[in-house]
Design an enzyme around this catalytic site. Structure first.
Site, short mmCIF file in Angstrom:
data_model
loop_
_atom_site.label_atom_id
_atom_site.label_comp_id
_atom_site.label_asym_id
_atom_site.label_seq_id
_atom_site.Cartn_x
_atom_site.Cartn_y
_atom_site.Cartn_z
N HIS A 338 0.85 -1.19 0.00
CA HIS A 338 0.00 0.00 0.00
C HIS A 338 0.88 1.24 0.00
CE1 HIS A 338 -3.16 2.72 0.48
NE2 HIS A 338 -3.86 2.16 1.45
N PHE A 395 -8.52 7.32 4.81
CA PHE A 395 -8.92 7.72 6.15
C PHE A 395 -9.62 9.08 6.07
CE2 PHE A 395 -5.51 5.34 8.89
CZ PHE A 395 -6.08 4.13 8.53
#
Length: 407
Positions: A338, A395
């Site tokens: 990631h 997020f």
């Protein structure tokens, strides 16, 4: 495509990732389906001591030259990727009208590695040993700023920050600049180099990272029933976008068309996705509407696919619900890890390559998917891909979906 809006072509691609230096190396690595994760000496002693790093052979500093001393690593990667993308587009910064060239580069954690280093210096050696370049090496706009400086791009220079969707957000914003006539060329992408002891430990404490320390190469396994978190990584990707008619006028066809973009917010939780994927679904539907396509037109999905329990479950539910005809699904994070704020741009570039080459890459380490979606496993799948969606989530509840289609 929204009625009356010009078609936006992707005319150039540039990447530097854990799979290697440049688009050909990254594309070959992702198509090969072998993880790049390995034990990381810079993370020695940390609860999770492995990552996916850009190989030493691809170090951007020598190519940056003497300016590299002042330039944070996340900006260095962006500059190298931007140079490749501009060259791929057949553009010459020495001859273009720089005032009509925009730069939009996203980053999730920007120069946090420099902050970490300089904080240690402050406490170990005192204030006089803190670098005068700390702030310029920390702030998130410096990737866009350094790309603009390097290429002589004097149009709008912007930085996007939507966590792990930052790179995709940058591409959507750049598309809007072109549509509005603010620029004629847009250089857009994402970059992040946050593989540090503090950041890696922070993600571990949050429960986001895989704990497979004894088998790093098998750790990232998107959509697998036994997935336990992502592998932290670094990298960058840049796309050159132009109005299709402008590209054609200078003899460039482009790789694909950026047909639509959808951006929404979950308004649910700081770090967890909405379990029903309602925000992601809205972004996908908005991107399809913007592209003038129906759900059944989508042949392929480059999923966000982090290998975390909650994200993969929510994303799979959206794919099943919105795209019940079963397009092929891949996630590059099985190979690349990631890359945080760079992920959306890297995966957008890979989606363009899937359309161009008719290839759906495999998801590394995935044998038996937990969900009822058509994950590509084992080896790459050759298929005609006319339209594809690239998902990016971050997020804060950020959802960005980009829809590309063949020219």
């Amino acid at each position: 495509m929204t009625t009356g809006s010009p078609a936006i072509a992707v005319t150039g691609l540039g990447m530097i990732t854990p799979a290697g230096d440049g688009c050909p190396a990254t594309w070959a690595g992702v198509r090969g389906g072998v993880s790049t994760a390995a034990t990381d000496t810079q993370l020695k002693g940390m609860p999770v001591d492995f990552s996916c790093r850009v190989p030493d052979s691809a170090d951007p500093a020598p190519r940056i030259g003497r300016k590299s001393w002042r330039m944070p690593r996340f900006a260095q990667l962006a500059v190298v990727a931007a140079r490749e993308a501009v060259a791929d587009a057949g553009l010459d910064p020495a001859t273009w009208d720089g005032a009509r060239v925009a730069v939009v580069i996203g980053s999730g954690l920007a120069g946090v590695s420099h902050l970490e280093e300089q904080t240690l210096r402050l406490h170990q050696a005192g204030p006089e040993r803190v670098s005068a370049m700390l702030v310029p090496q920390l702030i998130s706009n410096m990737a866009a700023g350094e790309v603009s400086l390097d290429l002589g791009a004097r149009g709008p220079s912007l930085a996007t920050e939507t966590a792990c969707a930052s790179g995709a957000t940058a591409i959507a914003v750049a598309r809007d600049l072109l549509r509005s006539g603010t620029c004629d060329i847009a250089i857009a992408g994402g970059t992040d180099t946050a593989v540090t002891p503090v950041i890696t430990t922070g993600f571990h404490q949050l429960g986001a990272l895989s704990r497979r320390v004894d088998e790093p190469s098998a750790a990232s396994r998107p959509f697998a029933a036994d997935r336990d978190g992502f592998v932290i990584a670094e990298g960058a990707a840049v796309l050159v976008l132009e109005r299709a008619e402008d590209a054609q006028a200078r003899g460039r066809r482009g790789h694909a068309v950026l047909g639509g973009a959808g951006m929404t917010s979950d308004a649910f939780h700081p770090t967890a996705p909405a379990p029903d994927g309602r925000g992601a679904e809205a972004a996908l539907r908005a991107a399809l509407a913007d592209a003038g396509l129906t759900a059944s037109d989508v042949d392929h999905v480059n999923a966000h696919g982090t290998s975390t329990p909650k994200n993969d479950a929510a994303e799979a539910s959206v794919i099943e619900r919105v795209l019940p005809h079963g397009p092929s699904v891949t996630s590059a994070k099985g190979v690349l890890g990631h890359t945080l704020g760079a992920a959306g741009a890297i995966e957008a570039a890979l989606t363009v390559l899937s359309i161009r080459d008719g290839v759906a890459p495999p998801i590394a380490n995935l044998v038996a998917p937990e969900f009822g979606i058509d994950c590509v496993t084992g080896t790459e799948r050759l298929q005609r891909i006319q339209a594809a969606a690239s998902h990016s989530f971050g997020f804060g509840g950020h959802n960005v979906v980009l829809v590309f289609h063949a020219i």
